[in-house]
Motif scaffolding. Structure first.
Motif, PDB file in Angstrom:
ATOM      1  N   THR A 415       0.921  -1.229  -0.146  1.00 33.39           N
ATOM      2  CA  THR A 415       0.014   0.085  -0.048  1.00 33.39           C
ATOM      3  C   THR A 415       0.909   1.257   0.059  1.00 33.39           C
ATOM      4  OG1 THR A 415      -0.010   0.224   2.568  1.00 33.39           O
ATOM      5  CG2 THR A 415      -1.707  -1.351   1.318  1.00 33.39           C
ATOM      6  N   PRO A 416       0.404   2.283  -0.463  1.00 36.49           N
ATOM      7  CA  PRO A 416       0.910   3.862  -0.345  1.00 36.49           C
ATOM      8  C   PRO A 416       1.533   4.071   1.056  1.00 36.49           C
ATOM      9  CG  PRO A 416      -0.628   4.013  -1.615  1.00 36.49           C
ATOM     10  CD  PRO A 416      -0.989   2.568  -1.314  1.00 36.49           C
ATOM     11  N   THR A 417       0.893   3.613   2.079  1.00 30.05           N
ATOM     12  CA  THR A 417       1.120   3.934   3.682  1.00 30.05           C
ATOM     13  C   THR A 417       2.417   3.408   3.786  1.00 30.05           C
ATOM     14  OG1 THR A 417      -1.182   4.023   4.058  1.00 30.05           O
ATOM     15  CG2 THR A 417       0.328   3.847   5.968  1.00 30.05           C
ATOM     16  N   ILE A 418       2.730   1.917   3.522  1.00 29.29           N
ATOM     17  CA  ILE A 418       3.887   1.377   3.668  1.00 29.29           C
ATOM     18  C   ILE A 418       5.027   1.973   3.034  1.00 29.29           C
ATOM     19  CG2 ILE A 418       5.063  -0.865   3.437  1.00 29.29           C
ATOM     20  CD1 ILE A 418       2.939  -0.959   5.760  1.00 29.29           C
ATOM     21  N   ILE A 419       4.583   2.528   1.876  1.00 27.69           N
ATOM     22  CA  ILE A 419       5.862   3.188   1.069  1.00 27.69           C
ATOM     23  C   ILE A 419       6.348   4.448   1.860  1.00 27.69           C
ATOM     24  CG2 ILE A 419       6.530   4.728  -0.927  1.00 27.69           C
ATOM     25  CD1 ILE A 419       4.511   3.110  -2.512  1.00 27.69           C
ATOM     26  N   PHE A 420       5.330   5.149   2.397  1.00 30.71           N
ATOM     27  CA  PHE A 420       5.722   6.460   3.273  1.00 30.71           C
ATOM     28  C   PHE A 420       6.296   6.339   4.541  1.00 30.71           C
ATOM     29  CE2 PHE A 420       2.208   7.605   0.139  1.00 30.71           C
ATOM     30  CZ  PHE A 420       2.997   8.268  -0.978  1.00 30.71           C
ATOM     31  N   LEU A 421       5.942   5.090   5.382  1.00 31.88           N
ATOM     32  CA  LEU A 421       6.477   4.874   6.613  1.00 31.88           C
ATOM     33  C   LEU A 421       7.767   4.797   6.594  1.00 31.88           C
ATOM     34  CD1 LEU A 421       3.723   2.401   8.156  1.00 31.88           C
ATOM     35  CD2 LEU A 421       4.542   4.825   9.001  1.00 31.88           C
ATOM     36  N   SER A 422       8.610   4.395   5.468  1.00 32.92           N
ATOM     37  CA  SER A 422      10.335   4.125   5.222  1.00 32.92           C
ATOM     38  C   SER A 422      10.523   5.585   5.558  1.00 32.92           C
ATOM     39  CB  SER A 422      10.322   3.650   3.947  1.00 32.92           C
ATOM     40  OG  SER A 422      10.187   4.516   2.823  1.00 32.92           O
ATOM     41  N   TYR A 423       9.854   6.753   5.340  1.00 27.70           N
ATOM     42  CA  TYR A 423      10.797   7.810   5.475  1.00 27.70           C
ATOM     43  C   TYR A 423      11.147   8.262   6.952  1.00 27.70           C
ATOM     44  CZ  TYR A 423      10.235   9.558   0.679  1.00 27.70           C
ATOM     45  OH  TYR A 423      10.072   9.645  -0.416  1.00 27.70           O
ATOM     46  N   PRO A 424      10.136   8.205   8.033  1.00 27.04           N
ATOM     47  CA  PRO A 424      10.423   8.642   9.252  1.00 27.04           C
ATOM     48  C   PRO A 424      11.426   7.652  10.064  1.00 27.04           C
ATOM     49  CG  PRO A 424       8.204   7.734   9.262  1.00 27.04           C
ATOM     50  CD  PRO A 424       8.705   8.056   7.800  1.00 27.04           C
ATOM     51  N   ILE A 425      11.148   6.242   9.594  1.00 24.70           N
ATOM     52  CA  ILE A 425      12.165   5.325   9.996  1.00 24.70           C
ATOM     53  C   ILE A 425      13.607   5.490   9.745  1.00 24.70           C
ATOM     54  CG2 ILE A 425      12.670   3.039  10.511  1.00 24.70           C
ATOM     55  CD1 ILE A 425       9.705   2.318   9.999  1.00 24.70           C
ATOM     56  N   SER A 426      13.905   5.871   8.571  1.00 27.76           N
ATOM     57  CA  SER A 426      15.204   6.069   8.014  1.00 27.76           C
ATOM     58  C   SER A 426      15.786   7.474   8.723  1.00 27.76           C
ATOM     59  CB  SER A 426      15.248   6.262   6.509  1.00 27.76           C
ATOM     60  OG  SER A 426      14.413   7.182   6.305  1.00 27.76           O
ATOM     61  N   TRP A 427      14.880   8.448   8.889  1.00 30.97           N
ATOM     62  CA  TRP A 427      15.482   9.711   9.431  1.00 30.97           C
ATOM     63  C   TRP A 427      15.929   9.410  10.969  1.00 30.97           C
ATOM     64  CZ3 TRP A 427      10.235  12.421   8.019  1.00 30.97           C
ATOM     65  CH2 TRP A 427      10.261  12.683   6.496  1.00 30.97           C
ATOM     66  N   ILE A 428      14.939   8.793  11.611  1.00 28.12           N
ATOM     67  CA  ILE A 428      15.495   8.486  13.079  1.00 28.12           C
ATOM     68  C   ILE A 428      16.807   7.726  13.008  1.00 28.12           C
ATOM     69  CG2 ILE A 428      14.972   6.995  15.304  1.00 28.12           C
ATOM     70  CD1 ILE A 428      12.293   7.485  14.544  1.00 28.12           C
ATOM     71  N   LEU A 429      16.986   6.405  12.235  1.00 23.64           N
ATOM     72  CA  LEU A 429      18.240   5.591  12.116  1.00 23.64           C
ATOM     73  C   LEU A 429      19.428   6.560  11.826  1.00 23.64           C
ATOM     74  CD1 LEU A 429      16.967   2.603  10.355  1.00 23.64           C
ATOM     75  CD2 LEU A 429      17.399   2.791  13.091  1.00 23.64           C
ATOM     76  N   THR A 430      19.317   7.575  10.854  1.00 22.65           N
ATOM     77  CA  THR A 430      20.365   8.187  10.450  1.00 22.65           C
ATOM     78  C   THR A 430      21.017   9.259  11.282  1.00 22.65           C
ATOM     79  OG1 THR A 430      19.641   7.799   8.231  1.00 22.65           O
ATOM     80  CG2 THR A 430      21.280   9.596   8.595  1.00 22.65           C
ATOM     81  N   PHE A 431      19.948   9.958  12.002  1.00 22.22           N
ATOM     82  CA  PHE A 431      20.231  10.901  12.924  1.00 22.22           C
ATOM     83  C   PHE A 431      21.231  10.257  14.174  1.00 22.22           C
ATOM     84  CE2 PHE A 431      18.986  12.946  17.158  1.00 22.22           C
ATOM     85  CZ  PHE A 431      19.737  14.195  16.833  1.00 22.22           C
ATOM     86  N   ILE A 432      20.723   9.168  14.594  1.00 19.74           N
ATOM     87  CA  ILE A 432      21.398   8.431  15.698  1.00 19.74           C
ATOM     88  C   ILE A 432      22.986   8.094  15.265  1.00 19.74           C
ATOM     89  CG2 ILE A 432      21.487   6.486  16.978  1.00 19.74           C
ATOM     90  CD1 ILE A 432      18.456   6.240  17.214  1.00 19.74           C
ATOM     91  N   VAL A 433      22.891   7.576  14.068  1.00 17.71           N
ATOM     92  CA  VAL A 433      24.238   7.531  13.780  1.00 17.71           C
ATOM     93  C   VAL A 433      25.085   8.787  13.734  1.00 17.71           C
ATOM     94  CG1 VAL A 433      25.744   6.527  11.818  1.00 17.71           C
ATOM     95  CG2 VAL A 433      23.889   5.190  12.351  1.00 17.71           C
ATOM     96  N   ASN A 434      24.437   9.716  13.285  1.00 18.87           N
ATOM     97  CA  ASN A 434      25.239  11.074  12.991  1.00 18.87           C
ATOM     98  C   ASN A 434      25.660  11.812  14.366  1.00 18.87           C
ATOM     99  OD1 ASN A 434      25.208  11.181   9.948  1.00 18.87           O
ATOM    100  ND2 ASN A 434      23.522  12.117   9.972  1.00 18.87           N
ATOM    101  N   LEU A 435      24.616  11.579  15.313  1.00 18.65           N
ATOM    102  CA  LEU A 435      24.939  12.097  16.469  1.00 18.65           C
ATOM    103  C   LEU A 435      25.982  11.521  17.114  1.00 18.65           C
ATOM    104  CD1 LEU A 435      23.914  14.033  19.013  1.00 18.65           C
ATOM    105  CD2 LEU A 435      22.449  12.240  19.732  1.00 18.65           C
ATOM    106  N   ILE A 436      25.980  10.264  17.346  1.00 15.29           N
ATOM    107  CA  ILE A 436      27.235   9.331  17.685  1.00 15.29           C
ATOM    108  C   ILE A 436      28.404  10.029  17.185  1.00 15.29           C
ATOM    109  CG2 ILE A 436      28.233   7.050  17.911  1.00 15.29           C
ATOM    110  CD1 ILE A 436      25.473   5.978  18.076  1.00 15.29           C
ATOM    111  N   PHE A 437      28.472  10.044  15.766  1.00 19.62           N
ATOM    112  CA  PHE A 437      29.831  10.430  15.432  1.00 19.62           C
ATOM    113  C   PHE A 437      30.168  11.780  15.518  1.00 19.62           C
ATOM    114  CE2 PHE A 437      29.539   6.162  13.684  1.00 19.62           C
ATOM    115  CZ  PHE A 437      30.933   5.867  13.218  1.00 19.62           C
TER     116      PHE A 437
END
Length: 453
Positions: A415-437
């Motif tokens: 569904t389109p909903t599942i497509i768009f859910l990939s955005y916020p999850i990826s933002w959280i993951l990337t921010f955490i990695v950037n903060l650590i470094f």
């Protein structure tokens, strides 16, 4: 402010960050407003197939130009560093290297956009009924892309010394011209997507000429002399060192967005049109957050040149707090008035409802995107350009691709909903990695300074 400069190494951080970021935000908002006018004019006067055609090209355009946009970010970082360190000759070399590089970038992009348009659109599963319209838009757009590159590099130079006010004036004039030409070409002459593309090229040319005139008339180290245009190897290497990874990061995000766009395309032209309208709405919020992200980049670059790590730390948290506030407030407003906002772009009820699927998910988490981008820019500003690429590759690009080729492929989740859910999850993951470094790199920066005393 002296000679259109802001000394970011001393004085109030919040006050100077606002002084830098607010004109930049308004500049970007104006640009987006007039770009959105393209979509509104096309959607209302040329039909939603034309709207879908223009909208389906956005992720592809970003994919092609992001590498060179990254080089303009490298220009900003290098020039800011030399400005903060008071290195006059190196700053002059940066100005002339950057402007020549912008012309070369435009030539390369023109060839890629004109000759590769149809092939790449087919790979993206662009629907046959809008393929030719989309290809026409792309060819015209990229025929004039050199002007966009010249403006991007020139404005990056001006931002490096804190000059965001004059670019605001430039974009206002260019935006008014773009809007008038849209109305003339699309409504009066019925030129459809071609009219929108020609209007964009002409207005971008005005922006490029204006920024070149400013640099030609500067009285400081940012003065441009066309006879001195050359690629200084040492400066080019510094720009590429910062800009190439930034460009690849942009490409990775755009590549994942192209795949997402391809998945959206599989749901037909109504979903494409609704998605396109919401992407334009998102742009207004993103560019507001990005104003503080760019402020953090320039502030940290100047203070890295001035060897002031404690000031960098303060800039980081002030920039992040500013992003949370402006992103949260604007996202909430966009959600509350979502249908009315989408209705600006199209009259079709089914397109509006399709757009609300994306808008609901994105607006509830969009401040995370701004925080992620800001932390990546801060890492670049203090001299580390590779790590944001790695974090983007893992946290955004690879994750989104895996998500679309696994979760999305399950029939229940297709569904389109599942497509768009990939955005916020990826933002959280990337921010955490950037903060650590970031924490790792700022500690290294402090230790290196202590060791050199």
């Amino acid at each position: 402010m002296k000679n259109n400069q802001i000394n970011m190494t001393e004085g109030s951080i919040l006050g100077k960050l606002l002084q830098f970021s607010i004109p930049l935000i308004f500049s970007n908002l104006l640009q987006l407003l007039f770009n959105a006018a393209d979509v509104v004019v096309v959607g209302r006067y040329a039909g939603y197939e034309s709207l879908a055609a223009v909208g389906s090209t956005g992720s592809l355009i970003n994919l092609l130009i992001n590498l060179f946009t990254g080089l303009s970010i490298g220009t900003n970082v290098v020039a800011s560093h030399f400005f903060g360190a008071g290195k006059s000759k190196e700053l002059q070399d940066t100005v002339h290297t950057a402007i020549l590089l912008s012309f070369l970038s435009g030539i390369i992009l023109t060839a890629a956009g004109i000759f590769g348009a149809t092939f790449i659109l087919n790979l993206m599963q662009c629907p046959p009924e809008v393929l030719e319209l989309a290809a026409t838009y792309l060819r015209i757009y990229f025929a004039g892309i050199t002007a966009t590159m010249v403006y991007n590099f020139g404005s990056a130079l001006l931002r490096s010394k804190g000059d965001t006010l004059r670019t605001l004036f430039i974009l206002f004039l260019a935006g008014v011209l773009n809007l008038l030409l849209n109305l003339l070409f699309v409504i009066k002459f019925n030129m459809g997507v071609s009219g929108v593309a020609y209007a964009t090229v002409i207005s971008q040319t005005l922006s490029a000429v204006s920024v070149i005139i400013i640099l030609l008339t500067e009285k400081d180290d940012f003065h441009l002399n066309m006879k001195k245009l050359r690629l200084t190897p040492q400066i080019l290497a510094k720009i590429v060192k910062v800009g190439l990874p930034a460009g690849f990061q942009g490409i990775m995000f755009s590549f994942s967005n192209v795949i997402i766009q391809s998945s959206v395309n599989s749901f037909g032209k109504i979903m494409i049109a609704g998605n396109s309208a919401v992407v334009n709405i998102e742009g207004f919020i993103y560019t507001s957050m990005n104003g503080f992200s760019q402020g953090g980049l320039t502030f940290c670059s100047q203070n890295a040149g001035a060897k002031k790590p404690e000031r960098i730390k303060k800039v980081v948290w002030i920039a992040q707090a500013s992003i949370i506030v402006i992103g949260g407030v604007m996202s909430a407003a966009a959600y509350i008035f979502g249908r009315q906002l989408i209705g600006i772009f199209t009259k079709e009820p089914e397109v509006i409802e399709a757009g609300m699927i994306r808008l609901t998910i994105i607006m509830s988490t969009y401040f995370l995107c701004g925080m992620m981008d800001s932390m990546a820019n801060i890492i670049r500003g203090i001299g580390h350009s590779l790590m944001p690429v790695i974090s983007s590759l893992s946290g955004a690009c690879i994750f989104r691709i895996i998500w679309l080729f696994t979760i999305f492929r399950i029939t229940y989740f297709h569904t389109p909903t599942i497509i768009f859910l990939s955005y916020p999850i990826s933002w959280i993951l990337t921010f955490i990695v950037n903060l650590i470094f970031y924490r790792k790199y700022i500690k290294e920066f402090e230790n290196n300074l202590a060791g050199s005393v």
